[in-house]
Scaffold this active site. Structure first.
Site, PDB file in Angstrom:
ATOM      1  N   LYS A 209      -2.735   1.606   2.066  1.00 52.77           N
ATOM      2  CA  LYS A 209      -2.816   2.867   1.320  1.00 52.77           C
ATOM      3  C   LYS A 209      -4.269   3.246   1.053  1.00 52.77           C
ATOM      4  O   LYS A 209      -4.673   4.383   1.292  1.00 52.77           O
ATOM      5  CB  LYS A 209      -2.096   2.710  -0.024  1.00 52.77           C
ATOM      6  CG  LYS A 209      -2.418   3.823  -1.008  1.00 52.77           C
ATOM      7  CD  LYS A 209      -1.842   3.587  -2.390  1.00 52.77           C
ATOM      8  CE  LYS A 209      -2.674   2.766  -3.315  1.00 52.77           C
ATOM      9  NZ  LYS A 209      -3.621   3.477  -4.173  1.00 52.77           N
ATOM     10  N   ASN A 210      -5.047   2.268   0.539  1.00 51.68           N
ATOM     11  CA  ASN A 210      -6.394   2.621   0.094  1.00 51.68           C
ATOM     12  C   ASN A 210      -7.348   2.921   1.234  1.00 51.68           C
ATOM     13  O   ASN A 210      -8.437   3.449   1.012  1.00 51.68           O
ATOM     14  CB  ASN A 210      -6.962   1.525  -0.826  1.00 51.68           C
ATOM     15  CG  ASN A 210      -6.317   1.599  -2.201  1.00 51.68           C
ATOM     16  OD1 ASN A 210      -5.639   2.583  -2.526  1.00 51.68           O
ATOM     17  ND2 ASN A 210      -6.520   0.570  -3.007  1.00 51.68           N
TER      18      ASN A 210
ATOM     19  N   CYS B 275      -7.564   7.577 -16.655  1.00 52.01           N
ATOM     20  CA  CYS B 275      -6.768   6.656 -15.855  1.00 52.01           C
ATOM     21  C   CYS B 275      -6.351   5.504 -16.760  1.00 52.01           C
ATOM     22  O   CYS B 275      -7.116   5.112 -17.639  1.00 52.01           O
ATOM     23  CB  CYS B 275      -7.637   6.146 -14.704  1.00 52.01           C
ATOM     24  SG  CYS B 275      -6.827   4.949 -13.669  1.00 52.01           S
TER      25      CYS B 275
ATOM     26  N   ARG C  42     -13.102   5.006 -15.367  1.00 55.98           N
ATOM     27  CA  ARG C  42     -13.272   5.384 -13.955  1.00 55.98           C
ATOM     28  C   ARG C  42     -14.027   6.699 -13.770  1.00 55.98           C
ATOM     29  O   ARG C  42     -13.494   7.682 -13.246  1.00 55.98           O
ATOM     30  CB  ARG C  42     -11.920   5.420 -13.237  1.00 55.98           C
ATOM     31  CG  ARG C  42     -11.210   4.093 -13.292  1.00 55.98           C
ATOM     32  CD  ARG C  42      -9.934   4.102 -12.510  1.00 55.98           C
ATOM     33  NE  ARG C  42     -10.144   3.946 -11.077  1.00 55.98           N
ATOM     34  CZ  ARG C  42      -9.159   3.998 -10.193  1.00 55.98           C
ATOM     35  NH1 ARG C  42      -7.924   4.221 -10.577  1.00 55.98           N
ATOM     36  NH2 ARG C  42      -9.416   3.842  -8.913  1.00 55.98           N
TER      37      ARG C  42
ATOM     38  N   ASP D 227      -6.893  -5.661  -7.671  1.00 55.04           N
ATOM     39  CA  ASP D 227      -5.561  -5.109  -7.379  1.00 55.04           C
ATOM     40  C   ASP D 227      -4.498  -6.201  -7.204  1.00 55.04           C
ATOM     41  O   ASP D 227      -3.321  -5.889  -6.991  1.00 55.04           O
ATOM     42  CB  ASP D 227      -5.603  -4.234  -6.111  1.00 55.04           C
ATOM     43  CG  ASP D 227      -6.355  -2.930  -6.343  1.00 55.04           C
ATOM     44  OD1 ASP D 227      -6.627  -2.606  -7.511  1.00 55.04           O
ATOM     45  OD2 ASP D 227      -6.665  -2.247  -5.351  1.00 55.04           O
TER      46      ASP D 227
ATOM     47  N   ARG E  83       3.953   4.859  -5.265  1.00 51.55           N
ATOM     48  CA  ARG E  83       2.651   5.345  -4.803  1.00 51.55           C
ATOM     49  C   ARG E  83       2.055   4.404  -3.767  1.00 51.55           C
ATOM     50  O   ARG E  83       1.278   4.831  -2.920  1.00 51.55           O
ATOM     51  CB  ARG E  83       1.680   5.442  -5.983  1.00 51.55           C
ATOM     52  CG  ARG E  83       2.083   6.473  -6.988  1.00 51.55           C
ATOM     53  CD  ARG E  83       1.053   6.581  -8.050  1.00 51.55           C
ATOM     54  NE  ARG E  83      -0.234   6.919  -7.437  1.00 51.55           N
ATOM     55  CZ  ARG E  83      -1.312   7.236  -8.119  1.00 51.55           C
ATOM     56  NH1 ARG E  83      -1.279   7.268  -9.422  1.00 51.55           N
ATOM     57  NH2 ARG E  83      -2.436   7.520  -7.504  1.00 51.55           N
TER      58      ARG E  83
END
Ligand code: EPZ
Length: 430
Positions: A22-23, A121, A126, A311, A403
Site C-alpha cells: 500500500k505505502n 492524525c 504528523r 507499522d 485501508r
C-alpha cells in the site's frame, strides 16, 4: 459499519500470498501525474487507500483503469494526457494523508497547485513542514491560506541540495517526485532508506528519470525534461507480510508467506526468533512456525528501516500480551502510537504506558471482548489478539483495516482462522 468477529483458539496452517505494498502503491500512483503517457502498475493491492487516491487523481485529470484478470494479475493503468485541475480539496486529502504527495508532481508538471493541508492524525501530529521545505528548496513559492498550500513554480523547479533535519519517508518521496523534472541536479541528504523509496526510484527510472542512491541516506536526482510511460511491479507489502508472520507466531502452527522477500522483515524475524518462534527465510518470503510452547517476552524499539518498523509495533505488542515475562516496547517514530494498548487491555492484557514506552506483562490467557480500531495497524493488532482470546472478539471501526489489508478474512481464513465480517446492519455477511 462493518465489524470483524474472531473466534480464538484455532492454529494457523497454510500459505498466504503477500500483496503489493500500500505505502508504495500510493506514491507510485502519484508519479503518473509526471507524464502524459500511461503508467502501468502491476501487483497492485485493491484497498480503500488506493481507491481514495484514484478518486483524487481522476479529479486532477488522470484516467485510472483497473483490471484484475489479465496475465499480470491486479493492475492499474494511470494516464494523465494533461493536468485538468491542480486542486486537491480537503475532503479528499483528509481521508488519506498521502494524498498530499500530489503537490510536488503537480507543481513539477504544471507549475502550480493548490492542495489541502492533511490535518490531524490519531498516531501523532504528523506535520508536513519537511515536505514544504523540500519544495521551497527546489524553488517553489509556497503560501498557506485557509488550510491550503498554494505552490507556484511558473518557470519550473530547480535542482538543489535538500538536507532533512530528521528522517521522513513521505518528505523524501515527495522530494524525489518533485525533483525528477527539475532543471539540474538535486541531492537529498538524510533521506529515508525504506524499501518503498527504492521501489519509487525504480519506477521513476523506468519512466526515464535519473535517480540514484535510494535506499541510502543520500539520493541524487538529475532532472530530465520529460518522463514517459512505463510498466512497474509494486514491491511486496512488508507490513502485511510482518503482520501475518506475527499472527502465525501468536496462534501457533505453520504459515508460509509467499510473493515477498525475507529481507523486508528481517528486523521482525530476529525478534520473533528471540521470542522463540521459528522463522525460515525462503526465496520468496518466510515460513513462520511455533509449536505449542509459550513465547518469551522480548524488548523492542521502533526505528527507521532497517530497524523495527513502527507499522509493526502494535502487532508485536499483541504478541507480547501472552508471552512469558515483561516486554518493554519503545515507540520512537510517532508520539501517540499506543492507542491499541487500552483496547488490548479490554481483552485482558496487562499493559502500562509511560510516555513513549509501553510495558507489557504477559498473561496466560486473553478473553474475547468488543474492541474498537483506532488506526490501521492498531486494528490488525486486535485481530491478532483475537486469534488466541477465549471466545469471540468483535472489532468495530474496521474501515481502518480495509485501508491497508487486502482480503484479510480470506487470507487468515484460508489458514484455519475463524474470522468473519459482520456487515453494518449487524447481520453476518453472506
Ligand atoms: C510513512 O508515513 C508511512 N505512510 C507510515 O505508515 C509509516 O508509519 C511511516 O512512514 C514511518 O515508516 C505512508 O507511507 C503512506 P514520516 P510518513 O514522514 O511518511 C515527522 C501506515 O500505517 N515529520 O517518515 O507520514 C512525523 O511526524 C502508516 O501505513 C515531521 O516532523 O512518515 C514523524 O514523527 C502510518 N515533518 C516522523 O517525521 C514532516 O514534514 C516520521 O514520519 C514529515 C514528518
Amino acid at each position: 459499519m462493518d465489524r470483524i468477529a474472531i473466534t480464538g483458539g484455532a492454529q494457523l496452517n497454510g500459505t498466504i500470498p503477500v500483496s503489493g505494498a500500500k505505502n508504495s502503491a500510493i506514491k507510485l500512483m502519484a508519479a503518473s501525474l509526471l507524464t502524459d503517457e500511461p503508467l502501468r502498475l502491476t501487483n497492485m493491492p485493491r484497498l480503500a487507500d488506493t481507491r481514495f487516491l484514484g478518486k483524487l487523481l481522476t479529479r486532477l485529470g488522470v484516467s485510472v483503469t483497473e483490471s484484475d484478470d489479465g496475465p499480470d494479475g491486479q493492475q492499474t493503468i494511470l494516464h494523465a494526457p494533461e493536468i485538468t485541475s491542480g486542486f486537491a480539496p480537503y475532503d479528499l486529502v483528509r481521508q488519506m494523508r498521502a494524498s498530499f504527495n500530489v503537490l510536488g508532481p503537480l507543481v513539477a508538471r504544471s507549475g502550480q497547485a493548490k492542495v489541502s493541508l492533511p490535518g490531524g492524525c490519531t498516531i501523532g501530529a504528523r506535520p508536513v513542514d519537511l515536505h514544504l521545505q523540500a519544495l521551497e528548496a527546489l524553488g517553489a513559492k509556497i503560501d498557506l491560506h485557509e488550510g491550503y498550500v498554494y505552490a507556484q513554480a511558473p518557470r519550473g523547479l530547480k535542482g538543489a541540495e535538500i538536507v532533512f533535519p530528521i528522517v521522513s519517508v513521505g518528505a523524501t518521496e515527495h522530494a524525489m517526485l518533485a525533483a525528477v523534472l527539475a532543471d539540474g541536479v538535486t541531492v537529498i541528504r538524510n533521506a529515508a532508506c525504506e524499501p518503498e523509496l527504492v521501489d519509487l526510484q525504480e519506477c521513476l527510472n523506468a519512466m526515464g528519470a535519473k535517480v540514484e542512491g535510494a535506499g541510502t541516506p543520500n539520493v541524487t536526482i538529475t532532472g530530465v525534461a520529460r518522463l514517459h510511460g512505463a510498466t512497474h511491479s509494486v514491491i511486496p507489502d512488508r507490513i502485511e507480510m510482518g503482520t501475518y508472520a506475527v499472527a502465525a507466531a501468536m496462534a501457533g502452527g505453520e504459515v508460509r508467506l509467499t510473493k515477498a522477500r525475507p529481507e523486508l522483515i528481517e528486523s521482525l524475524s530476529v525478534k520473533l526468533e528471540e521470542a522463540g518462534a521459528t522463522v525460515v527465510r525462503t526465496e520468496d518470503g518466510v515460513i513462520v512456525k511455533r509449536n505449542g510452547s509459550r513465547l518469551n517476552a522480548v524488548d523492542l524499539e521502533t526505528a527507521p528501516f532497517p530497524g523495527f518498523a513502527t507499522d509493526l509495533q502494535a502487532q508485536f505488542m499483541a504478541l507480547m500480551t501472552t508471552a512469558n515475562g515483561e516486554s518493554r516496547i519503545r515507540e520512537t517514530i510517532f508520539e501517540n502510537r499506543f492507542m491499541h494498548a487500552p483496547e488490548l487491555m479490554r481483552l485482558g492484557a496487562d499493559i502500562s504506558v509511560h510516555g513513549g514506552e509501553a510495558r507489557v506483562r504477559g498473561v496466560e490467557q486473553l478473553e474475547g471482548a468488543e474492541v474498537m480500531a483506532t488506526d490501521l495497524r492498531a486494528s490488525v493488532s486486535l485481530v491478532i489478539a483475537g486469534l488466541v482470546a477465549r471466545g469471540e472478539t468483535v472489532v468495530s471501526r474496521i474501515y481502518h483495516l480495509d485501508r491497508g489489508f487486502e482480503r484479510l478474512e480470506e487470507k487468515l481464513g484460508a489458514c484455519g482462522a475463524q474470522v468473519r465480517r459482520i456487515k453494518g446492519d449487524g447481520e453476518p455477511e453472506l
